[in-house]
Write a protein that holds these residues in place. Structure first.
Motif, mmCIF file in Angstrom:
data_model
loop_
_atom_site.group_PDB
_atom_site.id
_atom_site.type_symbol
_atom_site.label_atom_id
_atom_site.label_comp_id
_atom_site.label_asym_id
_atom_site.label_seq_id
_atom_site.Cartn_x
_atom_site.Cartn_y
_atom_site.Cartn_z
ATOM 1 N N TYR A 172 23.035 46.036 27.958
ATOM 2 C CA TYR A 172 23.299 44.593 28.029
ATOM 3 C C TYR A 172 24.780 44.328 28.280
ATOM 4 N N ILE A 173 25.655 45.102 27.653
ATOM 5 C CA ILE A 173 27.095 44.959 27.895
ATOM 6 C C ILE A 173 27.409 45.251 29.357
ATOM 7 N N ALA A 174 26.798 46.294 29.905
ATOM 8 C CA ALA A 174 26.997 46.610 31.319
ATOM 9 C C ALA A 174 26.492 45.481 32.207
ATOM 10 N N TYR A 175 25.361 44.879 31.813
ATOM 11 C CA TYR A 175 24.798 43.765 32.579
ATOM 12 C C TYR A 175 25.759 42.579 32.604
ATOM 13 N N LEU A 176 26.354 42.275 31.456
ATOM 14 C CA LEU A 176 27.311 41.176 31.391
ATOM 15 C C LEU A 176 28.536 41.465 32.256
ATOM 16 N N CYS A 177 29.038 42.692 32.192
ATOM 17 C CA CYS A 177 30.185 43.067 33.032
ATOM 18 C C CYS A 177 29.843 42.948 34.510
ATOM 19 N N LYS A 178 28.653 43.398 34.871
ATOM 20 C CA LYS A 178 28.240 43.323 36.271
ATOM 21 C C LYS A 178 28.130 41.868 36.733
ATOM 22 N N THR A 179 27.601 41.003 35.865
ATOM 23 C CA THR A 179 27.471 39.592 36.202
ATOM 24 C C THR A 179 28.835 38.950 36.409
ATOM 25 N N LEU A 180 29.768 39.229 35.485
ATOM 26 C CA LEU A 180 31.120 38.690 35.634
ATOM 27 C C LEU A 180 31.776 39.201 36.910
ATOM 28 N N GLY A 181 31.607 40.496 37.202
ATOM 29 C CA GLY A 181 32.184 41.062 38.412
ATOM 30 C C GLY A 181 31.652 40.394 39.662
ATOM 31 N N GLU A 182 30.345 40.127 39.689
ATOM 32 C CA GLU A 182 29.752 39.455 40.847
ATOM 33 C C GLU A 182 30.305 38.038 41.003
ATOM 34 N N MET A 183 30.438 37.327 39.896
ATOM 35 C CA MET A 183 30.960 35.967 39.963
ATOM 36 C C MET A 183 32.376 35.948 40.529
ATOM 37 N N LEU A 184 33.223 36.863 40.063
ATOM 38 C CA LEU A 184 34.608 36.894 40.524
ATOM 39 C C LEU A 184 34.694 37.308 41.986
ATOM 40 N N ARG A 185 33.899 38.299 42.375
ATOM 41 C CA ARG A 185 33.957 38.768 43.772
ATOM 42 C C ARG A 185 33.460 37.707 44.744
ATOM 43 N N ALA A 192 47.710 37.442 27.745
ATOM 44 C CA ALA A 192 47.993 37.617 29.173
ATOM 45 C C ALA A 192 48.479 39.026 29.472
ATOM 46 N N ASP A 193 49.212 39.628 28.540
ATOM 47 C CA ASP A 193 49.756 40.962 28.763
ATOM 48 C C ASP A 193 48.676 42.041 28.818
ATOM 49 N N VAL A 194 47.559 41.834 28.107
ATOM 50 C CA VAL A 194 46.568 42.910 28.001
ATOM 51 C C VAL A 194 45.276 42.638 28.749
ATOM 52 N N ILE A 195 45.033 41.400 29.166
ATOM 53 C CA ILE A 195 43.723 41.072 29.715
ATOM 54 C C ILE A 195 43.608 41.369 31.208
ATOM 55 N N SER A 196 44.742 41.417 31.918
ATOM 56 C CA SER A 196 44.688 41.592 33.371
ATOM 57 C C SER A 196 44.027 42.907 33.799
ATOM 58 N N PRO A 197 44.405 44.068 33.217
ATOM 59 C CA PRO A 197 43.727 45.306 33.623
ATOM 60 C C PRO A 197 42.219 45.274 33.365
ATOM 61 N N LEU A 198 41.803 44.649 32.253
ATOM 62 C CA LEU A 198 40.375 44.553 31.959
ATOM 63 C C LEU A 198 39.658 43.715 33.012
ATOM 64 N N MET A 199 40.245 42.576 33.401
ATOM 65 C CA MET A 199 39.613 41.713 34.394
ATOM 66 C C MET A 199 39.458 42.431 35.740
ATOM 67 N N TRP A 200 40.503 43.161 36.125
ATOM 68 C CA TRP A 200 40.399 43.907 37.380
ATOM 69 C C TRP A 200 39.325 44.985 37.274
ATOM 70 N N ALA A 201 39.257 45.672 36.141
ATOM 71 C CA ALA A 201 38.259 46.729 35.962
ATOM 72 C C ALA A 201 36.847 46.157 36.033
ATOM 73 N N ILE A 202 36.631 45.002 35.402
ATOM 74 C CA ILE A 202 35.316 44.363 35.462
ATOM 75 C C ILE A 202 34.997 43.940 36.886
ATOM 76 N N GLU A 203 35.980 43.349 37.564
ATOM 77 C CA GLU A 203 35.736 42.882 38.927
ATOM 78 C C GLU A 203 35.451 44.028 39.891
ATOM 79 N N LEU A 204 36.052 45.178 39.636
ATOM 80 C CA LEU A 204 35.848 46.339 40.502
ATOM 81 C C LEU A 204 34.658 47.191 40.065
ATOM 82 N N GLY A 205 33.920 46.737 39.053
ATOM 83 C CA GLY A 205 32.679 47.416 38.676
ATOM 84 C C GLY A 205 32.858 48.677 37.865
ATOM 85 N N LEU A 206 33.950 48.811 37.122
ATOM 86 C CA LEU A 206 34.184 50.043 36.375
ATOM 87 C C LEU A 206 33.358 50.140 35.094
#
Length: 368
Positions: A178-191, A263-277
């Motif tokens: 389910y966590i992977a599903y949520l990450c995938k959904t967020l990644g699709e929305m951002l892309r 802001a200092d820590v969230i950017s790498p996570l957002m990119w990782a989610i958007e890139l499907g990691l």
């Protein structure tokens, strides 16, 4: 031949990257160790939500039109002139940061338009001189207004995993699929908001601008000293921003400290989610499992724990309560942590109106 000699350079790291300045450690992307080209747009949103842009806009205005602030040193005056040239003047033709024109003349509205389309969020403070919410008028029906709903659910599910990681007996409601599903959904929305390169120039420009003002409150530099806004060795950017704001009569957000740190820590996570990691169950476990995981740099689970703490403090959204309530009601049947209706990955257009704040805006942080 001419086109080949004028490539943008954003398709990959440069062949000979510049030497990093002393003390600068750019964040790594996920667990791969790759360096980010620039921060995610969510970084720009969080920094602007502190009120830093409006406060320093007033600082620059006062220095260039009068003498109501303490006399500047030459270093501060150079910073004032550079800030005005970079962010408060019409840019030259074909500049990558040239995002204002006769078709979209207001830079403040343009940034809010980008935040609304990407995250379904408004800034927590009003736009000076702007009536209504024109940034929403032409955004279309595909703005990611469900982003915060799904993002908050992801934080809740990751916290469940963190809490139950060391369980040796009893039920464990953690669901990595389910966590992977949520990450995938967020990644699709951002892309989907980046199809054909949409919002790429905007993201680069806004990140650069907000990083400039973030840097201005990052230490007791010449500008901060001239404004008598020093916070000392143990101070933080929010303390300095509050002192500068008091100088010019513009109050920052009351959650500025949490937003700067987030802001200092969230950017790498957002990119990782958007890139499907984190799109598979095994990858999603990295977000909450701190034992038996070998990664370069800080473990993602520790970073997620920090993000959850800061998000809850900044927004007041009790993302940990679901896990605590489920665990403590021991005399009643335990319910599933996963909602009965999944968030559809394929249906990414809005299906309901967003929740509104007192000023009619959907925001991730309360107005300070």
């Amino acid at each position: 031949m001419i086109a080949a000699s004028f490539q943008s350079g954003i398709n990959g790291p440069p062949t000979n990257p510049p030497t990093q300045p002393p003390g600068y450690h750019p964040p790594a992307l996920g667990t791969s160790g790759q360096l980010l080209i620039w921060d995610h747009m969510f970084y720009a949103y969080l920094v602007e939500s502190t009120g830093a842009f409006e406060i320093f806009a007033e600082v620059v205005r006062r220095y260039v039109v009068g003498e109501t602030l303490p006399p500047p040193t030459p270093v501060t005056m150079a910073w004032i002139r550079a800030t005005e040239e970079l962010f408060f003047r019409d840019p030259p033709l074909f500049r990558v940061g040239g995002l204002t024109s006769q078709l979209r003349p207001d830079a403040r509205v343009n940034r809010r338009n980008a935040y609304w389309r990407m995250f379904g969020l408004d800034l927590p403070h009003a736009a000076p001189g702007v009536s209504g919410q024109p940034w929403k008028r032409d955004a279309g029906a595909t703005s990611n207004i469900r982003f915060i709903e799904i993002w908050t659910e992801l934080l809740r599910q990751v916290w469940l995993g963190i809490e139950n990681e060391r369980n040796t007996s009893g039920a464990n409601p953690t669901d990595s699929n389910y966590i992977a599903y949520l990450c995938k959904t967020l990644g699709e929305m951002l892309r989907l908001r980046r199809v054909g390169g949409m919002l790429s120039r905007e993201e680069f420009s806004y990140v650069c601008m907000l990083a400039w003002f973030h840097l201005a409150v990052g230490s007791d530099n010449d500008v901060i000293r001239d404004l008598n806004a020093r916070a000392g060795f143990v101070g933080n950017p929010a303390d300095r921003l509050a002192a500068v704001g008091a100088r010019v009569g513009v109050a920052p957000s009351r959650q500025a400290r949490e937003m700067f740190e987030l802001a200092d820590v969230i950017s790498p996570l957002m990119w990782a989610i958007e890139l499907g990691l984190f799109d598979t169950a095994d990858q999603a476990e990295l977000l909450y499992r701190s034992t038996g995981i070998t990664t370069p740099g800080p473990a993602p689970a520790r970073t997620m724990n920090q993000i959850i703490d800061l998000w809850q403090s900044a927004t007041g959204d009790r993302v940990k309560d679901l896990a605590v309530t489920t665990r403590r009601q021991w005399n009643q049947p335990a319910g599933s942590a996963q909602p009965a209706r999944l968030l559809p990955a394929a249906t990414l257009s809005p299906v309901s109106a967003p929740a509104s704040s007192a000023n009619g805006q959907r925001t991730a942080v309360p107005r300070g």
